[in-house]
Design an enzyme around this catalytic site. Structure first.
Site, mmCIF file in Angstrom:
data_model
loop_
_atom_site.group_PDB
_atom_site.id
_atom_site.type_symbol
_atom_site.label_atom_id
_atom_site.label_comp_id
_atom_site.label_asym_id
_atom_site.label_seq_id
_atom_site.Cartn_x
_atom_site.Cartn_y
_atom_site.Cartn_z
ATOM 1 N N HIS A 324 37.547 35.383 45.180
ATOM 2 C CA HIS A 324 37.866 34.082 45.785
ATOM 3 C C HIS A 324 38.253 34.236 47.248
ATOM 4 O O HIS A 324 38.408 35.355 47.767
ATOM 5 C CB HIS A 324 38.997 33.405 45.007
ATOM 6 C CG HIS A 324 40.274 34.184 44.966
ATOM 7 N ND1 HIS A 324 41.107 34.318 46.062
ATOM 8 C CD2 HIS A 324 40.870 34.876 43.965
ATOM 9 C CE1 HIS A 324 42.165 35.038 45.725
ATOM 10 N NE2 HIS A 324 42.032 35.406 44.455
ATOM 11 N N CYS A 342 42.936 40.230 41.967
ATOM 12 C CA CYS A 342 41.660 39.618 42.295
ATOM 13 C C CYS A 342 41.015 40.302 43.491
ATOM 14 O O CYS A 342 41.635 41.104 44.188
ATOM 15 C CB CYS A 342 41.851 38.134 42.588
ATOM 16 S SG CYS A 342 42.409 37.172 41.161
#
Length: 403
Positions: A324, A342
């Protein structure tokens, strides 16, 4: 429970005509003594009525079991069993002609009609009902009909209730492809704790492949505690472009290839090494493009580290690993892995990456500082298994499976 047999018979239509013809012949014969009279009387005996029965339990046929039609006398020549919607239950007559048995199971809560004929051209019909299931099992399918997905996307089916008779269920699942792709079903436990079966090709799909999946489960019993399926399922989809992503934790870069050619190299910052905030490594699959979502660290067991809206989010695991946009971490892109697990990148890179990505694209993480491979059910982790290991997870292991 007592077992009864429903019987239906039809009297022979030829008995009276045959008897009349034989009587006329005996009256016209010369010297017809007592012997000829006895023979004529014997010849006039009508054929017995045709009678067929169905394997009832109480007053119904058990759903999820084959239907058996039995003739009382003589031999069966043809049997047709249809439901109220006109669907025909295929079957076969035994070698001795005494019984007909369906190839598939009777559907639950259904009305059926039996039309039978014997070798003497007599016919009989009867009807029966099937029992309702005590419990119903249902499925969820990961690929909606008409989708285009990346080359690593497996077919994944999650069951509402436990599946104890996995072989019986797997036999009813069929994958058909436009290029005879080799693959196998494999049973695993989903991250939710439910039973799940995936179909994975031996290698990544070829771009352009058309895929159809048939789940002929109506009337199949999933075993004790699981219940019976009361409908069939199907989906079909297409394999899109061959787009693959490889993240190197050592160089802090993501390399994107299309058709085997490098099209982009993106500076990233992945999970912080040495604990719960480290990234998973190995071969994963982009599960879904979720866009702008709220990420709360408390939902993944990381205390109050973060709680924010995050743009251009693409899910990689059920446990919460994403790729992201992470504009708050700009100073570390290409320099250090400092995220909470992440793979983050700049807004500009994330926007372009998101636009080009497909659900089903392979996403591989290599290098030092990870926390290992995610569990096979935590996302689509089957690509971390060898082909032989994956085949071994089939309930029908050893059976060729070419779509």
């Amino acid at each position: 429970m007592s077992r009864t047999r429903r019987v239906f018979s039809v009297r022979s239509r030829t008995a009276v005509a045959a008897g009349t013809a034989l009587l006329a012949a005996s009256l016209a014969a010369c010297g017809g003594g007592t012997t000829s009279g006895a023979a004529a009387k014997s010849e006039m005996k009508p054929k017995p009525d045709m009678a067929v029965s169905v394997n009832l339990t109480g007053d119904q046929v058990k759903a999820g079991a084959p239907v058996t039609v039995t003739i009382a006398e003589g031999k069966l020549a043809a049997v047709k069993v249809t439901d109220a919607k006109g669907g025909e239950l295929a079957g076969q007559i035994s070698a001795d002609g005494k019984t007909w048995t369906s190839q598939g199971n009777a559907l639950p809560s259904a009305d059926y009609k039996v039309e039978a004929q014997n070798t003497d051209s007599q016919s009989a019909t009867t009807t029966f009902k099937t029992s309702a299931p005590d419990k119903v099992n249902k499925v969820s399918i990961n690929i909606p009909k008409g989708s285009t997905v990346g080359v690593a996307m497996p077919v994944s089916i999650v069951f509402d209730n436990p599946v104890k008779d996995k072989a019986a269920v797997e036999k009813q699942l069929k994958v058909t492809t436009s290029n005879n792709t080799e693959g196998s079903w494999g049973w695993i436990t989903d991250y939710s704790g439910k039973d799940r079966v995936d179909w994975r090709p031996k290698e990544y799909w070829k771009s352009g492949t058309d895929v159809k999946v048939q789940m002929n489960l109506n009337g199949v019993d999933s075993g004790p505690g699981g219940g019976m399926f009361v409908k069939d399922y199907a989906t079909e989809f297409k394999i899109g472009k061959d787009r693959e992503v490889k993240v190197d934790l050592d160089t802090k870069k993501a390399t994107v290839t299309e058709g085997g050619q490098v099209v982009d190299t993106i500076p990233i910052s992945a999970g912080t090494p040495g604990g719960k905030k480290a990234s998973w490594d190995g071969k994963m699959v982009m599960m879904a493009k979720e866009g702008t979502i709220r990420m709360d660290s408390q939902t993944v067991g990381l205390g109050d580290s973060y709680d924010k809206m995050v743009d251009y989010s693409i899910r990689l695991t059920w446990s919460g690993m994403y790729v992201h946009a992470a504009p708050w971490n700009t100073a570390n892109f290409g320099r250090a892995n400092t995220s909470s697990g992440c793979v983050g990148m700049s807004d500009e890179n994330a926007k372009a990456f998101f636009a080009a990505a497909q659900a089903g694209d392979p996403f591989e993480v290599v290098g030092q500082g990870s926390k290992g491979n995610p569990d096979v059910g935590n996302g689509y982790g089957e690509w971390n298994l060898t082909w032989e290991q994956w085949q071994g997870k089939s309930a029908l292991a050893g059976t060729p499976q070419v779509g």
